[in-house]
Design a protein around this motif. Structure first.
Motif, PDB file in Angstrom:
ATOM      1  N   LYS A   1       0.847  -1.201   0.000  1.00  0.00           N
ATOM      2  CA  LYS A   1       0.000   0.000   0.000  1.00  0.00           C
ATOM      3  C   LYS A   1       0.879   1.247   0.000  1.00  0.00           C
ATOM      4  N   ILE A   2       0.297   2.376  -0.295  1.00  0.00           N
ATOM      5  CA  ILE A   2       1.030   3.643  -0.242  1.00  0.00           C
ATOM      6  C   ILE A   2       1.332   3.978   1.213  1.00  0.00           C
ATOM      7  N   ILE A   3       2.594   4.234   1.506  1.00  0.00           N
ATOM      8  CA  ILE A   3       3.025   4.532   2.874  1.00  0.00           C
ATOM      9  C   ILE A   3       2.920   6.036   3.129  1.00  0.00           C
ATOM     10  N   THR A   4       2.246   6.404   4.214  1.00  0.00           N
ATOM     11  CA  THR A   4       2.087   7.818   4.557  1.00  0.00           C
ATOM     12  C   THR A   4       2.709   8.181   5.899  1.00  0.00           C
ATOM     13  N   GLN A   5       3.236   7.167   6.614  1.00  0.00           N
ATOM     14  CA  GLN A   5       3.899   7.407   7.905  1.00  0.00           C
ATOM     15  C   GLN A   5       5.230   6.664   7.912  1.00  0.00           C
ATOM     16  N   SER A   6       6.303   7.364   8.266  1.00  0.00           N
ATOM     17  CA  SER A   6       7.646   6.792   8.160  1.00  0.00           C
ATOM     18  C   SER A   6       7.882   5.595   9.072  1.00  0.00           C
ATOM     19  N   ASP A   7       7.160   5.510  10.199  1.00  0.00           N
ATOM     20  CA  ASP A   7       7.400   4.384  11.111  1.00  0.00           C
ATOM     21  C   ASP A   7       6.871   3.060  10.544  1.00  0.00           C
ATOM     22  N   GLU A   8       6.132   3.123   9.430  1.00  0.00           N
ATOM     23  CA  GLU A   8       5.598   1.905   8.826  1.00  0.00           C
ATOM     24  C   GLU A   8       6.660   1.098   8.077  1.00  0.00           C
ATOM     25  N   ILE A   9       7.819   1.689   7.817  1.00  0.00           N
ATOM     26  CA  ILE A   9       8.847   0.967   7.049  1.00  0.00           C
ATOM     27  C   ILE A   9       9.994   0.495   7.943  1.00  0.00           C
ATOM     28  N   TRP A  10       9.708   0.344   9.234  1.00  0.00           N
ATOM     29  CA  TRP A  10      10.671  -0.203  10.197  1.00  0.00           C
ATOM     30  C   TRP A  10      11.945   0.632  10.224  1.00  0.00           C
TER      31      TRP A  10
END
Length: 246
Positions: free
Chosen positions: A108-117
């Motif tokens: 999905k499109i990532i909109t928050q940086s903490d979602e990519i570990w």
């Protein structure tokens, strides 16, 4: 034949023009638009192979998101962490064209940086490009250009800036590196060497097939086939059979 896989028509326009400017006459290039989303990437590449031909080399080049606003240049992906299933993939380095960087891949499109570990970059297709190239035994390179900072604005794309972004890449250097790689790893020479091994070691049909599978598996972790063959030529038959059956 070198196949460029990109997500949108606007990138195809840029790459076509850049390749045209190179005036290449000694091999063929083609461009495949995969569109955005993972299933589109898998389907379009697999469908291309089935309907047309299997390319000699695949170049996946597109933009990616990044955590901070520091300007980053093009890089080559060497490791991919798939956010959806927590799986990690190491990309074979067939050619080294750019700095090697790890990347996260999201469904999905990532909109928050903490979602990519702990990764600094994220895209939506690299894991699946790696997946299908591995299954089809096609050498490839994944090249990314950080384009925007991860935020809610990631849902928007500035097409004019996107066009400028991909026009800054050195396509000439990349294509010549690929051409050098393919000249060393030609399919014809592969079949010839296989037959030489078959004759030298008096391999049966089943042993020959096992040998081919072994080579295809090892190519994913070696720079080229020559290194593999040079190593195997030094072995006695018993050692040779033991290794290829592992």
């Amino acid at each position: 034949m070198i196949l460029f896989t990109i997500a949108l028509p606007i990138e195809a326009k840029i790459i076509k023009q850049e390749i045209k400017n190179l005036s290449l006459k000694w091999f063929k290039t083609d461009i495949l638009i995969t569109w955005v989303w993972i299933l589109n990437s898998v389907y379009t590449i697999k469908n291309y192979i089935q309907e047309y031909w299997k390319p000699d080399f695949i170049v996946n080049i597109w933009v990616c998101g990044q955590k901070n606003e520091n300007k980053s240049n093009f890089f080559q992906v060497y490791r991919i962490k798939n956010i959806s299933n927590s799986k990690e993939s190491l990309c074979p380095i067939y050619i080294k064209n750019l700095p090697l960087i790890s990347i996260a891949c999201s469904d999905k499109i990532i909109t928050q940086s903490d979602e990519i570990w702990d990764e600094n970059f994220v895209d939506m297709e690299s894991f699946w490009i790696d997946f299908i190239c591995d299954k089809e035994k096609i050498p490839y390179i994944i090249i990314k250009k950080p384009f925007d900072v991860i935020s809610r604005d990631s849902l928007k794309v500035d097409k004019i800036e996107l066009e400028r972004c991909l026009s800054w890449f050195d396509y000439h250097s990349l294509i010549h590196q690929i051409q050098d790689f393919l000249s060393v790893n030609k399919k014809e020479s592969f079949e010839t060497v296989i037959q030489d091994f078959k004759k030298n070691y008096r391999l049966t049909f089943s042993e020959t097939e096992i040998f081919k599978k072994y080579i295809n598996k090892q190519v994913a972790f070696w720079e080229n086939q020559k290194q593999i063959f040079d190593f195997l030529w030094k072995l006695w038959k018993k050692q040779f059979i033991e290794i290829i059956k592992k």
